[in-house]
Design a protein around this motif. Structure first.
Motif, short mmCIF file in Angstrom:
data_model
loop_
_atom_site.label_atom_id
_atom_site.label_comp_id
_atom_site.label_asym_id
_atom_site.label_seq_id
_atom_site.Cartn_x
_atom_site.Cartn_y
_atom_site.Cartn_z
N PRO A 119 71.68 77.21 51.86
CA PRO A 119 69.96 77.98 52.59
C PRO A 119 68.57 77.21 51.66
N VAL B 145 65.23 78.14 51.86
CA VAL B 145 64.41 79.22 52.39
C VAL B 145 62.89 79.11 52.67
N ARG B 146 61.97 79.91 53.68
CA ARG B 146 60.99 79.26 53.51
C ARG B 146 60.12 80.82 53.58
N GLU C 155 61.16 77.36 49.53
CA GLU C 155 60.92 76.56 49.57
C GLU C 155 59.27 77.32 49.98
N GLU D 158 54.82 77.19 49.19
CA GLU D 158 53.59 76.21 49.74
C GLU D 158 52.72 76.40 48.84
N TYR E 192 64.45 83.35 57.02
CA TYR E 192 63.79 81.59 57.21
C TYR E 192 64.36 80.84 56.77
N THR E 193 65.35 80.83 56.49
CA THR E 193 66.69 79.73 56.29
C THR E 193 65.41 77.85 57.52
N VAL E 194 65.20 76.88 56.34
CA VAL E 194 64.91 76.23 57.57
C VAL E 194 65.45 74.96 57.57
N ARG E 195 66.41 75.04 56.56
CA ARG E 195 67.46 73.74 56.50
C ARG E 195 68.82 74.11 55.85
N GLU E 196 70.10 73.31 55.51
CA GLU E 196 70.55 73.01 54.61
C GLU E 196 69.93 72.22 53.30
#
Ligand code: CUA
Length: 179
Positions: A83, A85-86, A107, A109, A72-76
């Motif tokens: 990482p 992780v969302r 990250e 919600e 679930y890594t979305v960016r760095e």
């Protein structure tokens, strides 16, 4: 004088002095007050969470966390290489405490619930979520699980609040809460 042996060695056969009774009573009552504060804060303080704890090895915990990060890594985070992780809402999320970082950055919600698992890979650290002031002890070989439902968006800092050596003051992490 306390440094000379007492004349009567059978001290427990001496009658209680009135002052002693008073102090014992005060100490006992104060103990009850302190005990009820723990319960009171748990109910009204919103900071002492109901948590669960399970045994787990550091290796097994690291593996679960890495699995989640891989999926679930979305960016760095900037150029740090950490990482962000969302994980899906409602899922189990993992956060590693180790010398001297919180890994990875999560990250989450807003208004969604997550089961947050915390454990240490080396020794004791303290999870302190700022500015909400939620505090949990983090130990190796145990995972602490809390249900977390963020109710506002923003950037939340994680501070280590158990002294863990030379890098203790740099042991900072982050949780993003987004819409
Ligand atoms: Cu980890 Cu202080």
């Amino acid at each position: 004088m306390a440094i000379t042996p007492p004349e009567n060695k059978l001290w427990w056969k001496e009658p209680l002095h009135r002052m002693e009774i008073i102090w014992i009573t005060i100490a006992f009552l104060w103990g009850l007050v302190m005990f009820s504060t723990m319960i009171y804060w748990h109910i009204t303080g919103e900071q002492n969470l109901s948590n669960e704890a399970y045994r787990i090895t550091p290796d097994a915990f690291a593996e679960k966390t890495e699995e989640m990060a891989e999926a679930y890594t979305v960016r760095e985070e900037g150029d740090t290489g950490i990482p962000v992780v969302r994980p899906p809402p409602g899922s189990d999320v993992y956060l590693i405490a180790r010398l001297w970082e919180w890994w990875p950055i999560l990250e989450l919600e807003k208004d969604q619930s997550y089961r947050l698992h915390l454990s240490s890979l080396d020794w004791q650290h303290g999870f302190s979520l700022q500015p909400t002031n939620i505090n949990l002890q983090v130990h190796p070989n145990y995972e602490m699980v809390v249900t977390l439902t963020p109710n506002e968006t923003g950037e939340f800092g994680i501070v280590c609040n158990e002294f863990c050596g030379i890098g203790h003051h740099q042991m900072l992490g982050k949780i993003y809460v987004v819409e």
